[in-house]
Design a protein around this motif. Sequence first.
Motif, PDB file in Angstrom:
ATOM      1  N   ILE A 281       1.073  -1.427   0.021  1.00  0.00           N
ATOM      2  CA  ILE A 281       0.240   0.005  -0.044  1.00  0.00           C
ATOM      3  C   ILE A 281       0.999   1.598   0.104  1.00  0.00           C
ATOM      4  N   ILE A 282       0.359   2.248  -1.179  1.00  0.00           N
ATOM      5  CA  ILE A 282       1.584   3.601  -0.792  1.00  0.00           C
ATOM      6  C   ILE A 282       1.225   4.530   0.027  1.00  0.00           C
ATOM      7  N   GLY A 283       1.590   4.939   0.490  1.00  0.00           N
ATOM      8  CA  GLY A 283       0.900   6.499   1.548  1.00  0.00           C
ATOM      9  C   GLY A 283       0.411   5.751   2.498  1.00  0.00           C
ATOM     10  N   GLY A 284       0.992   6.599   4.286  1.00  0.00           N
ATOM     11  CA  GLY A 284       0.262   5.911   5.245  1.00  0.00           C
ATOM     12  C   GLY A 284      -0.622   7.398   5.536  1.00  0.00           C
ATOM     13  N   GLY A 285      -1.448   7.677   4.765  1.00  0.00           N
ATOM     14  CA  GLY A 285      -2.250   8.843   5.485  1.00  0.00           C
ATOM     15  C   GLY A 285      -3.794   7.596   5.634  1.00  0.00           C
ATOM     16  N   ILE A 286      -4.516   8.377   6.466  1.00  0.00           N
ATOM     17  CA  ILE A 286      -5.902   7.510   6.554  1.00  0.00           C
ATOM     18  C   ILE A 286      -6.726   6.836   5.609  1.00  0.00           C
ATOM     19  N   SER A 287      -6.560   6.817   4.439  1.00  0.00           N
ATOM     20  CA  SER A 287      -6.678   5.525   3.379  1.00  0.00           C
ATOM     21  C   SER A 287      -6.287   5.165   3.304  1.00  0.00           C
ATOM     22  N   GLY A 288      -4.061   4.661   3.575  1.00  0.00           N
ATOM     23  CA  GLY A 288      -3.951   3.617   3.661  1.00  0.00           C
ATOM     24  C   GLY A 288      -3.397   2.680   4.702  1.00  0.00           C
ATOM     25  N   LEU A 289      -3.375   3.545   6.150  1.00  0.00           N
ATOM     26  CA  LEU A 289      -3.811   3.020   7.013  1.00  0.00           C
ATOM     27  C   LEU A 289      -4.760   2.497   7.830  1.00  0.00           C
ATOM     28  N   ALA A 290      -6.513   2.862   7.201  1.00  0.00           N
ATOM     29  CA  ALA A 290      -7.321   2.408   6.833  1.00  0.00           C
ATOM     30  C   ALA A 290      -7.659   0.855   6.673  1.00  0.00           C
ATOM     31  N   THR A 291      -7.066   1.139   4.844  1.00  0.00           N
ATOM     32  CA  THR A 291      -6.935  -0.456   3.901  1.00  0.00           C
ATOM     33  C   THR A 291      -5.983  -1.048   5.054  1.00  0.00           C
TER      34      THR A 291
ATOM     35  N   SER B 109      -5.064  13.721  14.166  1.00  0.00           N
ATOM     36  CA  SER B 109      -4.730  12.810  14.883  1.00  0.00           C
ATOM     37  C   SER B 109      -5.132  11.584  14.961  1.00  0.00           C
ATOM     38  N   ASP B 110      -6.066  11.616  15.797  1.00  0.00           N
ATOM     39  CA  ASP B 110      -6.881  10.769  16.794  1.00  0.00           C
ATOM     40  C   ASP B 110      -6.978   9.769  15.747  1.00  0.00           C
ATOM     41  N   ILE B 111      -7.804  10.266  14.927  1.00  0.00           N
ATOM     42  CA  ILE B 111      -8.060   9.006  14.051  1.00  0.00           C
ATOM     43  C   ILE B 111      -6.367   8.153  13.498  1.00  0.00           C
ATOM     44  N   VAL B 112      -5.546   8.502  12.866  1.00  0.00           N
ATOM     45  CA  VAL B 112      -4.590   8.584  12.666  1.00  0.00           C
ATOM     46  C   VAL B 112      -3.757   7.776  13.487  1.00  0.00           C
ATOM     47  N   ASP B 113      -4.505   7.755  14.812  1.00  0.00           N
ATOM     48  CA  ASP B 113      -3.625   7.210  15.750  1.00  0.00           C
ATOM     49  C   ASP B 113      -4.017   6.195  15.977  1.00  0.00           C
ATOM     50  N   ALA B 114      -5.447   6.088  15.974  1.00  0.00           N
ATOM     51  CA  ALA B 114      -6.230   4.478  16.454  1.00  0.00           C
ATOM     52  C   ALA B 114      -5.786   3.928  15.696  1.00  0.00           C
ATOM     53  N   LEU B 115      -6.090   3.910  14.247  1.00  0.00           N
ATOM     54  CA  LEU B 115      -5.786   3.325  12.291  1.00  0.00           C
ATOM     55  C   LEU B 115      -4.397   2.562  13.016  1.00  0.00           C
TER      56      LEU B 115
END
Length: 286
Positions: free
Chosen positions: A14-24, A107-113
């Motif tokens: 998976i390329i990219g560690g934003g919300i989409s990448g982490l959620a995927t 930050s809460d979303i990114v950290d939780a994922l």
Amino acid sequence: MEMRTQEELHGIVIIGGGISGLATALGLHKKGMKSVVLERSETLRNTGAAIAFFHNGWHAFDHLGVGDQLRAKSTLITEMHTKWVHKDGTGDVIPIGEEGLRCVKRSDIVDALADSLPSESIRFGCRIVAVETDPVTSFHAVHLEDGSVMRTKVLIGCDGSNSVVAKTLGLKPPNLFRTQVAQAVTSYPNGHGLSNHFLYLWGDKLLLGRVPIDEKTVYWFVVQEVNPKDFESKEDSRVVRDLTVEALKDCPAEVVEMVKRCRFPYIESDIMLHGTWHSVISVKGQ
Ligand SMILES: Cc1cc2nc3c(=O)[nH]c(=O)nc-3n(C[C@H](O)[C@H](O)[C@H](O)COP(=O)(O)OP(=O)(O)OC[C@H]3O[C@@H](n4cnc5c(N)ncnc54)[C@H](O)[C@@H]3O)c2cc1C
């Protein structure tokens, strides 16, 4: 940066560690599928302000197993209030249903994922510069900035609006919106006292949005036409705050005060969005 000399072989990259990448990555992990997230930054990019989600977003968080912990950090918003500054503050109240929406700090979303993923799932400092597909094996070669190459059966692009993967797939370039958005979170140690509504305040060539995150914090944004002058000093929070306060001069004192007391406002401009049928999430391979 450490040089990776040997080619690595992966099932899913998976390329990219934003919300989409982490959620995927988390969605795949929940299904027992291993993946590796390649993020160009050296750390998690958990800056930003906050994001509001309607119930479909919360269903997704629930499936990923982070819904309850994020819900505990956010207030249920059940109404939209739209107002017009130049019509003496008149406007409409629009109910948004029982399920409403909730706003969460980014930050809460990114950290939780990220915290829900196995520790080896995310690799930082991995900027992808090119992607190509082997016509014989159908494996994808992912070229990193440090010269190393990873091969993968499945490649998932979650690399944001300037996606290398989208370019490789030949997707249309994103649409450019010539707007600038100043945004931040404002804290009220003794509580903000607002009811559970999302305010849309229309002013002269600007839109202000304000939504409570919890009892003591509020997320706000101000959308305007791009003003190149504002970008000369967009790194300076104080200047961003002063410029935003100036733009809100005709608005009610409570919203001006909200902007004045925020700590780290920032401005984004030229928002780029892919069209509905050209999602920035692109699955290649299977
Ligand atoms: C730092 C930051 C703060 C934000 N703050 C807010 C906010 O407060 N409110 C709001 O509504 N929206 C905000 N956004 C936008 C919001 O996160 C996105 O619109 C939405 O979450 C989509 O996320 P995404 O994962 O698709 O893309 P992004 O969040 O853009 O993530 C893409 C990721 O891919 C990485 N990447 C890009 N290119 C490469 C490459 N070539 N190689 C490796 N990695 C790459 C980027 O570093 C980034 O981490 C912010 C985005 C960022 C990056």
